[in-house]
Design a protein around this motif. Structure first.
Motif, PDB file in Angstrom:
ATOM      1  N   ALA A 100      -9.474   0.464   9.940  1.00 15.29           N
ATOM      2  CA  ALA A 100      -9.041  -0.904   9.637  1.00 15.29           C
ATOM      3  C   ALA A 100     -10.193  -1.698   9.032  1.00 15.29           C
ATOM      4  CB  ALA A 100      -8.531  -1.586  10.911  1.00 15.29           C
ATOM      5  N   ALA A 101     -11.368  -1.602   9.643  1.00 14.56           N
ATOM      6  CA  ALA A 101     -12.526  -2.361   9.133  1.00 14.56           C
ATOM      7  C   ALA A 101     -12.958  -1.828   7.768  1.00 14.56           C
ATOM      8  CB  ALA A 101     -13.682  -2.270  10.130  1.00 14.56           C
ATOM      9  N   PHE A 102     -12.977  -0.516   7.632  1.00 11.04           N
ATOM     10  CA  PHE A 102     -13.369   0.084   6.355  1.00 11.04           C
ATOM     11  C   PHE A 102     -12.440  -0.379   5.235  1.00 11.04           C
ATOM     12  CE2 PHE A 102     -12.793   3.463   3.211  1.00 11.04           C
ATOM     13  CZ  PHE A 102     -14.102   3.621   2.759  1.00 11.04           C
ATOM     14  N   SER A 103     -11.145  -0.307   5.484  1.00 13.05           N
ATOM     15  CA  SER A 103     -10.212  -0.676   4.410  1.00 13.05           C
ATOM     16  C   SER A 103     -10.275  -2.172   4.138  1.00 13.05           C
ATOM     17  CB  SER A 103      -8.791  -0.193   4.704  1.00 13.05           C
ATOM     18  OG  SER A 103      -8.135  -1.054   5.580  1.00 13.05           O
ATOM     19  N   GLN A 104     -10.565  -2.991   5.160  1.00 11.99           N
ATOM     20  CA  GLN A 104     -10.711  -4.430   4.907  1.00 11.99           C
ATOM     21  C   GLN A 104     -11.902  -4.721   3.991  1.00 11.99           C
ATOM     22  OE1 GLN A 104     -10.819  -6.431   8.709  1.00 11.99           O
ATOM     23  NE2 GLN A 104      -8.683  -5.873   9.095  1.00 11.99           N
ATOM     24  N   GLY A 105     -13.034  -4.098   4.299  1.00  6.54           N
ATOM     25  CA  GLY A 105     -14.222  -4.314   3.456  1.00  6.54           C
ATOM     26  C   GLY A 105     -13.989  -3.833   2.038  1.00  6.54           C
ATOM     27  N   LEU A 106     -13.366  -2.677   1.942  1.00  8.52           N
ATOM     28  CA  LEU A 106     -13.088  -2.072   0.632  1.00  8.52           C
ATOM     29  C   LEU A 106     -12.126  -2.940  -0.177  1.00  8.52           C
ATOM     30  CD1 LEU A 106     -13.251   0.813  -0.945  1.00  8.52           C
ATOM     31  CD2 LEU A 106     -10.971   1.121   0.005  1.00  8.52           C
ATOM     32  N   LEU A 107     -11.008  -3.310   0.450  1.00  7.43           N
ATOM     33  CA  LEU A 107      -9.945  -3.974  -0.304  1.00  7.43           C
ATOM     34  C   LEU A 107     -10.277  -5.439  -0.582  1.00  7.43           C
ATOM     35  CD1 LEU A 107      -6.890  -2.200   1.359  1.00  7.43           C
ATOM     36  CD2 LEU A 107      -7.932  -1.732  -0.860  1.00  7.43           C
ATOM     37  N   ALA A 108     -11.116  -6.056   0.249  1.00 17.12           N
ATOM     38  CA  ALA A 108     -11.534  -7.435  -0.048  1.00 17.12           C
ATOM     39  C   ALA A 108     -12.332  -7.457  -1.351  1.00 17.12           C
ATOM     40  CB  ALA A 108     -12.371  -8.005   1.103  1.00 17.12           C
ATOM     41  N   LEU A 109     -13.239  -6.482  -1.513  1.00 18.90           N
ATOM     42  CA  LEU A 109     -14.016  -6.429  -2.754  1.00 18.90           C
ATOM     43  C   LEU A 109     -13.108  -6.062  -3.932  1.00 18.90           C
ATOM     44  CD1 LEU A 109     -16.970  -6.781  -3.760  1.00 18.90           C
ATOM     45  CD2 LEU A 109     -17.120  -4.290  -3.747  1.00 18.90           C
ATOM     46  N   ALA A 110     -12.177  -5.134  -3.676  1.00 15.85           N
ATOM     47  CA  ALA A 110     -11.230  -4.742  -4.731  1.00 15.85           C
ATOM     48  C   ALA A 110     -10.444  -5.958  -5.213  1.00 15.85           C
ATOM     49  CB  ALA A 110     -10.286  -3.665  -4.206  1.00 15.85           C
ATOM     50  N   ASP A 111      -9.979  -6.782  -4.280  1.00 16.38           N
ATOM     51  CA  ASP A 111      -9.227  -7.981  -4.659  1.00 16.38           C
ATOM     52  C   ASP A 111     -10.104  -8.947  -5.445  1.00 16.38           C
ATOM     53  OD1 ASP A 111      -6.990  -7.011  -3.443  1.00 16.38           O
ATOM     54  OD2 ASP A 111      -7.182  -8.222  -1.617  1.00 16.38           O
ATOM     55  N   ALA A 112     -11.348  -9.105  -4.988  1.00 19.79           N
ATOM     56  CA  ALA A 112     -12.243 -10.054  -5.657  1.00 19.79           C
ATOM     57  C   ALA A 112     -12.457  -9.677  -7.119  1.00 19.79           C
ATOM     58  CB  ALA A 112     -13.576 -10.121  -4.921  1.00 19.79           C
ATOM     59  N   PHE A 113     -12.409  -8.384  -7.408  1.00 22.11           N
ATOM     60  CA  PHE A 113     -12.639  -7.944  -8.791  1.00 22.11           C
ATOM     61  C   PHE A 113     -11.354  -7.465  -9.471  1.00 22.11           C
ATOM     62  CE2 PHE A 113     -16.875  -8.053  -7.113  1.00 22.11           C
ATOM     63  CZ  PHE A 113     -17.604  -8.519  -8.190  1.00 22.11           C
ATOM     64  N   GLU A 114     -10.209  -7.736  -8.844  1.00 24.10           N
ATOM     65  CA  GLU A 114      -8.912  -7.332  -9.393  1.00 24.10           C
ATOM     66  C   GLU A 114      -8.921  -5.860  -9.823  1.00 24.10           C
ATOM     67  OE1 GLU A 114      -8.665 -10.618 -12.266  1.00 24.10           O
ATOM     68  OE2 GLU A 114      -6.880 -11.217 -11.136  1.00 24.10           O
ATOM     69  N   CYS A 115      -9.428  -5.029  -8.902  1.00 20.41           N
ATOM     70  CA  CYS A 115      -9.515  -3.595  -9.154  1.00 20.41           C
ATOM     71  C   CYS A 115      -8.588  -2.918  -8.136  1.00 20.41           C
ATOM     72  CB  CYS A 115     -10.971  -3.155  -8.961  1.00 20.41           C
ATOM     73  SG  CYS A 115     -11.303  -1.491  -9.524  1.00 20.41           S
ATOM     74  N   GLU A 116      -7.525  -2.266  -8.620  1.00 18.38           N
ATOM     75  CA  GLU A 116      -6.474  -1.796  -7.721  1.00 18.38           C
ATOM     76  C   GLU A 116      -6.709  -0.370  -7.229  1.00 18.38           C
ATOM     77  OE1 GLU A 116      -2.672  -4.262  -9.355  1.00 18.38           O
ATOM     78  OE2 GLU A 116      -3.006  -2.304 -10.265  1.00 18.38           O
ATOM     79  N   LEU A 117      -6.458  -0.163  -5.924  1.00 22.55           N
ATOM     80  CA  LEU A 117      -6.492   1.198  -5.363  1.00 22.55           C
ATOM     81  C   LEU A 117      -5.187   1.894  -5.751  1.00 22.55           C
ATOM     82  CD1 LEU A 117      -7.709   3.399  -3.634  1.00 22.55           C
ATOM     83  CD2 LEU A 117      -6.873   2.216  -1.599  1.00 22.55           C
ATOM     84  N   ILE A 118      -5.288   2.952  -6.548  1.00 22.74           N
ATOM     85  CA  ILE A 118      -4.073   3.585  -7.099  1.00 22.74           C
ATOM     86  C   ILE A 118      -3.845   4.999  -6.593  1.00 22.74           C
ATOM     87  CG2 ILE A 118      -3.978   2.184  -9.201  1.00 22.74           C
ATOM     88  CD1 ILE A 118      -5.341   4.662 -10.602  1.00 22.74           C
ATOM     89  N   GLY A 119      -4.785   5.542  -5.785  1.00 20.99           N
ATOM     90  CA  GLY A 119      -4.550   6.895  -5.291  1.00 20.99           C
ATOM     91  C   GLY A 119      -5.790   7.451  -4.649  1.00 20.99           C
ATOM     92  N   GLY A 120      -5.738   8.727  -4.288  1.00 16.90           N
ATOM     93  CA  GLY A 120      -6.898   9.336  -3.667  1.00 16.90           C
ATOM     94  C   GLY A 120      -6.540  10.615  -2.964  1.00 16.90           C
ATOM     95  N   ASP A 121      -7.398  10.974  -2.011  1.00 16.46           N
ATOM     96  CA  ASP A 121      -7.144  12.156  -1.195  1.00 16.46           C
ATOM     97  C   ASP A 121      -7.760  11.897   0.175  1.00 16.46           C
ATOM     98  OD1 ASP A 121      -6.074  14.644  -0.690  1.00 16.46           O
ATOM     99  OD2 ASP A 121      -7.856  15.719  -1.368  1.00 16.46           O
ATOM    100  N   THR A 122      -7.145  12.453   1.213  1.00 18.56           N
ATOM    101  CA  THR A 122      -7.633  12.249   2.577  1.00 18.56           C
ATOM    102  C   THR A 122      -7.655  13.595   3.276  1.00 18.56           C
ATOM    103  OG1 THR A 122      -6.545  10.090   2.553  1.00 18.56           O
ATOM    104  CG2 THR A 122      -7.283  10.900   4.680  1.00 18.56           C
ATOM    105  N   THR A 123      -8.798  13.896   3.884  1.00 17.70           N
ATOM    106  CA  THR A 123      -8.935  15.207   4.520  1.00 17.70           C
ATOM    107  C   THR A 123      -9.845  15.091   5.740  1.00 17.70           C
ATOM    108  OG1 THR A 123      -9.683  17.483   4.135  1.00 17.70           O
ATOM    109  CG2 THR A 123     -10.832  15.797   2.940  1.00 17.70           C
ATOM    110  N   GLY A 124      -9.820  16.093   6.608  1.00 16.96           N
ATOM    111  CA  GLY A 124     -10.750  16.134   7.729  1.00 16.96           C
ATOM    112  C   GLY A 124     -12.082  16.700   7.258  1.00 16.96           C
ATOM    113  N   GLY A 125     -13.165  16.302   7.934  1.00 15.82           N
ATOM    114  CA  GLY A 125     -14.481  16.826   7.551  1.00 15.82           C
ATOM    115  C   GLY A 125     -15.550  15.808   7.850  1.00 15.82           C
TER     116      GLY A 125
END
Ligand code: ADP
Ligand code: MG
Length: 336
Positions: A100-125
């Motif tokens: 929750a904290a990670f995505s808040q920090g990430l997405l707050a900056l993304a919003d500030a620069f109007e840079c959209e999260l459009i995809g990715g990959d998630t894995t264990g490791g």
């Protein structure tokens, strides 16, 4: 693929958001971008690895911020406008407060620069964060306005934005190599953990700067990339660069001395080889001085002229009296 909570629930909860600029965001096999006519898409990736780029106990909000900030800094260095990014994440466990904290920090900056999260990959490791950013650079009469490392010309002025060396000062303090007064540590730590990508300055420098790079590995090391790409040399005024360590300025102002028992060479080393600054280092022809000042003003970003580009290859350093200094800084171990 991930363990426990369910990979798809995790993505939906923390990383799936509606998109406005992209044609399609998170949720299908690919995202879809809709490039404008006469536009280059600038693309850059940066990876943050636990143990190498951050400590295991790093504040997740700051980590989310920094992971995107270092990527936006690359777009800034090219004069590209942020558009979208993807996030590839390896997680040792599903830790919801952390996510929750990670995505808040990430997405707050993304919003500030109007840079959209459009995809990715998630894995264990082992914890590993890799972001790829996409930005836009217009073509004018078929020619890209992108700022490159290769355009510096002999006679150009050399500039750097903002402050230098404070991130390294904080890192050294956190690693116990020196002790900083609490206030100073807090300010320096902010520069280490939450750098501000100089996107507005990069955009304002299109058509003004002849070459640019962002300072991630240390000013002289990154300057070397411009010199090699442009086949030129440079002279850097070490004491002007050293005066850009915000902590040193603070100390000098408060006490009239350099403070925290650092010698003048150490302030120079912080500025010239500290790293993790995420400032823009750029060149511009002398007849562009007013335009550079206007770009600094328009982007509300301080810019300092720290040297010049020479025809003679190689890197020369001078002190405040114009005396040449030995260049031992690129490989200097500050506090050894
Ligand atoms: P595939 O198996 O087809 O590669 P995934 O199951 O890995 O797709 O991902 C499902 C969707 O979730 C995709 O749209 C992907 O881009 C997105 N996605 C996966 N991980 C992340 C993440 N960490 N951040 C944002 N989007 C993600
Ligand atoms: Mg698929």
């Amino acid at each position: 693929m991930l363990i426990a909570m369910g990979e798809f629930d995790l993505i939906a909860r923390y990383f799936k958001r509606p998109v406005k600029r992209a044609a399609l965001g998170v949720g299908d096999d690919c995202a879809l971008l809709l490039p404008k006519a006469d536009t280059h898409i600038a693309i850059s990736s940066d990876m943050l690895v636990q143990g190498r780029h951050f400590f295991a106990d790093a504040d997740p909000r700051a980590l989310g911020h920094k992971a995107l900030a270092v990527n936006l800094s690359d777009l800034a260095a090219c004069g590209a406008r942020p558009l979208a990014f993807t996030l590839a994440l390896a997680l040792p466990e599903v830790n919801e407060p952390w996510l929750a904290a990670f995505s808040q920090g990430l997405l707050a900056l993304a919003d500030a620069f109007e840079c959209e999260l459009i995809g990715g990959d998630t894995t264990g490791g082992p914890l590993n964060i890799c972001i790829t950013v996409f930005g836009e650079v217009p073509l004018v009469h078929g020619k890209s306005l992108a700022l490159l490392r290769s355009g510096a010309q002999s006679g150009d002025d050399l500039y750097v934005s903002g402050t230098l060396g404070d991130a390294r000062l904080a890192l050294d303090a956190l690693q116990g190599k020196l002790t900083l007064p609490a206030e100073l540590l807090a300010a320096a730590r902010q520069r280490l953990e939450q750098p501000s990508p100089r996107v507005a300055l990069g955009l304002a420098l299109r058509g003004v700067a002849s070459a640019a790079i962002d300072v991630s590995d240390g000013l002289l090391g990154d300057l070397q990339h411009i010199l090699e790409s442009s086949a030129v040399g440079a002279t850097v005024e070490a004491d002007i660069a050293a005066s850009l360590v915000a902590a040193s300025a603070l100390f000098i102002r408060a006490t009239g001395q350099l403070g925290i028992n650092l010698r003048v060479q150490q302030w120079r080393a912080l500025a010239l080889a500290g790293g993790d600054d995420y400032e823009l280092l750029f060149t511009a022809a002398p007849n562009q001085r007013a335009a550079v000042a206007a770009a600094a003003q328009a982007s509300q970003t301080a810019v300092t002229r720290i040297g010049r580009i020479d025809e003679t290859p190689g890197l020369r350093l001078t002190d405040q009296h114009g005396q040449q200094l030995p260049n031992t800084y690129a490989s200097f171990d500050h506090f050894a």
